[in-house]
Write a protein that holds these residues in place. Sequence first.
Motif, mmCIF file in Angstrom:
data_model
loop_
_atom_site.group_PDB
_atom_site.id
_atom_site.type_symbol
_atom_site.label_atom_id
_atom_site.label_comp_id
_atom_site.label_asym_id
_atom_site.label_seq_id
_atom_site.Cartn_x
_atom_site.Cartn_y
_atom_site.Cartn_z
ATOM 1 N N VAL A 19 -23.916 40.091 -43.761
ATOM 2 C CA VAL A 19 -23.703 41.222 -42.854
ATOM 3 C C VAL A 19 -25.029 41.861 -42.433
ATOM 4 O O VAL A 19 -25.083 42.616 -41.473
ATOM 5 C CB VAL A 19 -22.773 42.269 -43.514
ATOM 6 C CG1 VAL A 19 -22.447 43.391 -42.555
ATOM 7 C CG2 VAL A 19 -21.484 41.628 -43.985
ATOM 8 N N GLY A 20 -26.103 41.564 -43.144
ATOM 9 C CA GLY A 20 -27.402 42.130 -42.798
ATOM 10 C C GLY A 20 -27.619 43.531 -43.347
ATOM 11 O O GLY A 20 -28.269 44.354 -42.697
ATOM 12 N N ALA A 24 -26.493 47.553 -52.081
ATOM 13 C CA ALA A 24 -26.015 48.926 -52.296
ATOM 14 C C ALA A 24 -25.033 49.332 -51.201
ATOM 15 O O ALA A 24 -24.030 49.999 -51.471
ATOM 16 C CB ALA A 24 -27.196 49.895 -52.338
ATOM 17 N N THR A 25 -25.312 48.908 -49.972
ATOM 18 C CA THR A 25 -24.404 49.227 -48.864
ATOM 19 C C THR A 25 -23.058 48.538 -49.067
ATOM 20 O O THR A 25 -22.009 49.143 -48.840
ATOM 21 C CB THR A 25 -25.020 48.809 -47.518
ATOM 22 O OG1 THR A 25 -26.225 49.573 -47.323
ATOM 23 C CG2 THR A 25 -24.069 49.048 -46.362
ATOM 24 N N ARG A 27 -21.669 47.818 -51.882
ATOM 25 C CA ARG A 27 -20.960 48.582 -52.929
ATOM 26 C C ARG A 27 -20.419 49.902 -52.379
ATOM 27 O O ARG A 27 -19.307 50.314 -52.718
ATOM 28 C CB ARG A 27 -21.885 48.804 -54.129
ATOM 29 C CG ARG A 27 -22.156 47.514 -54.903
ATOM 30 C CD ARG A 27 -22.883 47.767 -56.215
ATOM 31 N NE ARG A 27 -24.270 48.171 -55.999
ATOM 32 C CZ ARG A 27 -25.305 47.347 -55.884
ATOM 33 N NH1 ARG A 27 -25.115 46.048 -55.948
ATOM 34 N NH2 ARG A 27 -26.518 47.815 -55.710
ATOM 35 N N LYS A 28 -21.179 50.570 -51.496
ATOM 36 C CA LYS A 28 -20.691 51.807 -50.865
ATOM 37 C C LYS A 28 -19.451 51.523 -50.025
ATOM 38 O O LYS A 28 -18.503 52.305 -50.021
ATOM 39 C CB LYS A 28 -21.771 52.424 -49.979
ATOM 40 C CG LYS A 28 -22.854 53.140 -50.720
ATOM 41 C CD LYS A 28 -23.857 53.710 -49.728
ATOM 42 C CE LYS A 28 -25.138 54.106 -50.417
ATOM 43 N NZ LYS A 28 -26.174 54.510 -49.469
ATOM 44 N N TRP A 29 -19.491 50.429 -49.274
ATOM 45 C CA TRP A 29 -18.351 50.075 -48.432
ATOM 46 C C TRP A 29 -17.098 49.838 -49.272
ATOM 47 O O TRP A 29 -16.001 50.178 -48.858
ATOM 48 C CB TRP A 29 -18.671 48.860 -47.593
ATOM 49 C CG TRP A 29 -19.642 49.112 -46.474
ATOM 50 C CD1 TRP A 29 -20.170 50.315 -46.076
ATOM 51 C CD2 TRP A 29 -20.205 48.138 -45.594
ATOM 52 N NE1 TRP A 29 -21.021 50.148 -45.020
ATOM 53 C CE2 TRP A 29 -21.068 48.822 -44.687
ATOM 54 C CE3 TRP A 29 -20.078 46.763 -45.486
ATOM 55 C CZ2 TRP A 29 -21.778 48.164 -43.701
ATOM 56 C CZ3 TRP A 29 -20.791 46.109 -44.489
ATOM 57 C CH2 TRP A 29 -21.623 46.805 -43.605
ATOM 58 N N VAL A 30 -17.269 49.261 -50.453
ATOM 59 C CA VAL A 30 -16.126 49.054 -51.354
ATOM 60 C C VAL A 30 -15.559 50.406 -51.755
ATOM 61 O O VAL A 30 -14.347 50.635 -51.680
ATOM 62 C CB VAL A 30 -16.542 48.248 -52.609
ATOM 63 C CG1 VAL A 30 -15.437 48.275 -53.657
ATOM 64 C CG2 VAL A 30 -16.884 46.817 -52.226
ATOM 65 N N GLY A 33 -13.634 51.990 -49.043
ATOM 66 C CA GLY A 33 -12.478 51.242 -48.570
ATOM 67 C C GLY A 33 -12.713 50.445 -47.301
ATOM 68 O O GLY A 33 -11.773 49.991 -46.668
ATOM 69 N N LYS A 34 -13.972 50.254 -46.933
ATOM 70 C CA LYS A 34 -14.291 49.514 -45.704
ATOM 71 C C LYS A 34 -14.105 48.007 -45.886
ATOM 72 O O LYS A 34 -13.780 47.305 -44.936
ATOM 73 C CB LYS A 34 -15.727 49.821 -45.273
ATOM 74 C CG LYS A 34 -16.111 49.179 -43.971
ATOM 75 C CD LYS A 34 -17.461 49.641 -43.477
ATOM 76 C CE LYS A 34 -17.806 48.969 -42.149
ATOM 77 N NZ LYS A 34 -19.054 49.470 -41.593
ATOM 78 N N ILE A 35 -14.345 47.521 -47.109
ATOM 79 C CA ILE A 35 -14.139 46.105 -47.405
ATOM 80 C C ILE A 35 -13.370 45.965 -48.714
ATOM 81 O O ILE A 35 -13.360 46.877 -49.540
ATOM 82 C CB ILE A 35 -15.459 45.308 -47.485
ATOM 83 C CG1 ILE A 35 -16.391 45.873 -48.548
ATOM 84 C CG2 ILE A 35 -16.155 45.252 -46.157
ATOM 85 C CD1 ILE A 35 -17.642 45.050 -48.769
#
Length: 60
Positions: A19-20, A24-25, A27-30, A33-35
């Motif tokens: 995704v580029g 850390a990003t 893990r934040k998205w998890v 709830g983004k992924i």
Amino acid sequence: MNKPPRHRLVPTNVAALAVGVTEATIRKWVTRGKITRYGTPGRLEFDIEELTEIAIRRRP
């Protein structure tokens, strides 16, 4: 939601590269709830197809 086939799952570092963004990003998205995460707490895995969709949406 069903778990994707094993061959579509990638670890956090590969997900970040796909995704580029940084790990850390991812893990934040998890957390936000983004992924969707799969695997165990010590070994998070992500669906490469879901990541591909995110990467396409992020393109300028």
